[in-house]
Design a protein around this motif. Structure first.
Motif, mmCIF file in Angstrom:
data_model
loop_
_atom_site.group_PDB
_atom_site.id
_atom_site.type_symbol
_atom_site.label_atom_id
_atom_site.label_comp_id
_atom_site.label_asym_id
_atom_site.label_seq_id
_atom_site.Cartn_x
_atom_site.Cartn_y
_atom_site.Cartn_z
ATOM 1 N N LEU A 103 0.784 -1.184 -0.042
ATOM 2 C CA LEU A 103 0.009 0.106 -0.021
ATOM 3 C C LEU A 103 0.854 1.370 0.090
ATOM 4 O O LEU A 103 1.959 1.236 0.783
ATOM 5 C CB LEU A 103 -0.802 -0.170 1.185
ATOM 6 C CG LEU A 103 -2.081 1.063 1.436
ATOM 7 C CD1 LEU A 103 -2.967 0.952 0.132
ATOM 8 C CD2 LEU A 103 -2.731 1.246 2.853
ATOM 9 N N ASP A 137 -7.843 -1.020 -4.194
ATOM 10 C CA ASP A 137 -7.097 -2.293 -3.902
ATOM 11 C C ASP A 137 -7.692 -3.432 -5.026
ATOM 12 O O ASP A 137 -8.347 -2.747 -5.818
ATOM 13 C CB ASP A 137 -6.856 -2.598 -2.398
ATOM 14 C CG ASP A 137 -8.483 -3.042 -2.186
ATOM 15 O OD1 ASP A 137 -9.456 -3.221 -2.788
ATOM 16 O OD2 ASP A 137 -8.526 -3.222 -0.735
ATOM 17 N N MET A 173 -5.072 -2.077 9.678
ATOM 18 C CA MET A 173 -4.832 -3.200 8.737
ATOM 19 C C MET A 173 -4.016 -4.516 9.352
ATOM 20 O O MET A 173 -4.127 -5.587 9.229
ATOM 21 C CB MET A 173 -4.160 -2.717 7.311
ATOM 22 C CG MET A 173 -4.996 -1.870 6.415
ATOM 23 S SD MET A 173 -4.415 -1.361 5.059
ATOM 24 C CE MET A 173 -4.419 -2.870 4.185
ATOM 25 N N LEU A 213 -8.910 -2.654 3.657
ATOM 26 C CA LEU A 213 -8.526 -1.435 3.456
ATOM 27 C C LEU A 213 -9.607 -0.266 3.885
ATOM 28 O O LEU A 213 -9.566 0.721 4.323
ATOM 29 C CB LEU A 213 -8.044 -1.179 2.082
ATOM 30 C CG LEU A 213 -7.744 0.357 1.646
ATOM 31 C CD1 LEU A 213 -6.452 0.862 2.691
ATOM 32 C CD2 LEU A 213 -7.034 0.286 0.211
#
Length: 312
Positions: free
Chosen positions: A184, A230, A263, A269
């Motif tokens: 990320l 994502d 997370m 997310l």
């Protein structure tokens, strides 16, 4: 992730100076205002929020052999973070100076951080760094590390989640050859534009970031909706209106830290980023460099954050 996750962070921990103009900002002129000095750094600020949200953390940074280094070391210790940093006695501790207007928006920032470029590539090869990486469940880094150091770090991560922070439009491009390895990336709209060489928004921006190799990302844009994506899709979260605006410069770091912590506790997310938005609001409202995150005020802030909405 384990029930009590640990994270190792590598990047900036230095002196932050913030000057705020008292009235209307006048370019190329002397402006009345106030200056304050704290310990900051993108990855360190984010790590403060990580720890406040219940994750154990260690930090590897570099600093000089001056009084500022002692101040930085004390702040890391006070934050409850294990300090694995290296001191160079013949160097000056890095610093960042920001000038903001009366509403808290950034006018200009000056980064004096040559030591990071000089020292990190060699430090990442130390056996103690390899041991620290092996002991961690996840990695958090920022683009204060030059590309050579980032490449070495990602090779040593050996499949561990790697969260990265863009830092600035000038530095985020250091991550360009490594985007596919990131779990990320946190960035603002200007930093995202620097990565893709244009200034698209929404679904178009996400498409270009994915073409560049990024699988998941978070893009902030001040008070505008926070964009996330994502492998499950693209979504936005509308930040709630803060009750007061003290200083917006630390909001992105608070958002990053709280999102990463969520997370690591196992949240996907979307709900994790809702926690990040709540932390950002608390940071904006706080006149202190380190906003207070109690269970009560964080719960209240989170209740104001709407659920993520899908971007068609």
């Amino acid at each position: 992730m384990p029930t009590s996750p640990t994270i190792l962070a590598l990047g900036g921990a230095h002196i932050d100076r913030r000057g705020q103009v008292s009235g209307t900002y006048v370019p190329a002129a002397s402006n009345p205002g106030m200056m304050r000095e704290d310990v900051g750094g993108v990855v360190f600020n984010a790590l403060r929020s990580v720890v406040k949200r219940g994750v154990s953390a260690s930090l590897i940074s570099v600093r000089g052999g001056d009084a500022a280094a002692d101040t930085v070391a004390a702040a890391i210790d006070n934050a409850g973070i294990a300090d694995l940093s290296v001191v160079f006695l013949d160097r000056t501790t890095p610093s960042y100076t920001a000038v903001i207007d009366a509403e808290g928006e950034l006018i200009v920032g000056l980064a004096d951080m040559a030591l990071y470029d000089l020292a990190f590539p060699k430090q990442i090869r130390r056996s103690k760094v390899r041991e620290a990486i092996t002991a961690a469940d996840a990695i958090l880094c920022d683009a204060n590390l030059p590309t050579a150091a980032l490449e070495r770090l990602m090779a040593l991560a050996d499949g561990r989640p790697i969260f990265a922070i863009a830092v600035s439009p000038a530095k985020v491009v250091r991550l360009t050859p490594l985007l596919r390895r990131l779990s990320l990336l946190f960035m603002n709209r200007r930093e995202a534009a620097a990565l893709v060489g244009a200034e698209p928004s929404g679904k178009t921006l996400v498409g270009k970031l994915k073409q560049a190799g990024l699988n998941a990302g978070v893009v902030t844009a001040g008070s505008a909706p926070v964009l996330g994506f994502d492998d499950t899709g693209i979504f936005e979260i509308d930040p709630p209106t803060p009750r007061r605006v003290a200083d917006v410069t630390g909001a992105g770091d608070a958002l990053t830290g709280a999102t990463v912590a969520a997370m690591l506790r196992g949240l996907p997310l979307r709900p994790a980023l809702c926690e990040g938005v709540a932390a950002a609001m608390l940071a904006i409202e706080s006149p202190e460099a380190v906003p207070s995150f109690t269970t009560a005020n964080f719960t209240q802030a989170l209740a104001l954050v709407p659920e993520a909405r899908e971007v068609a």
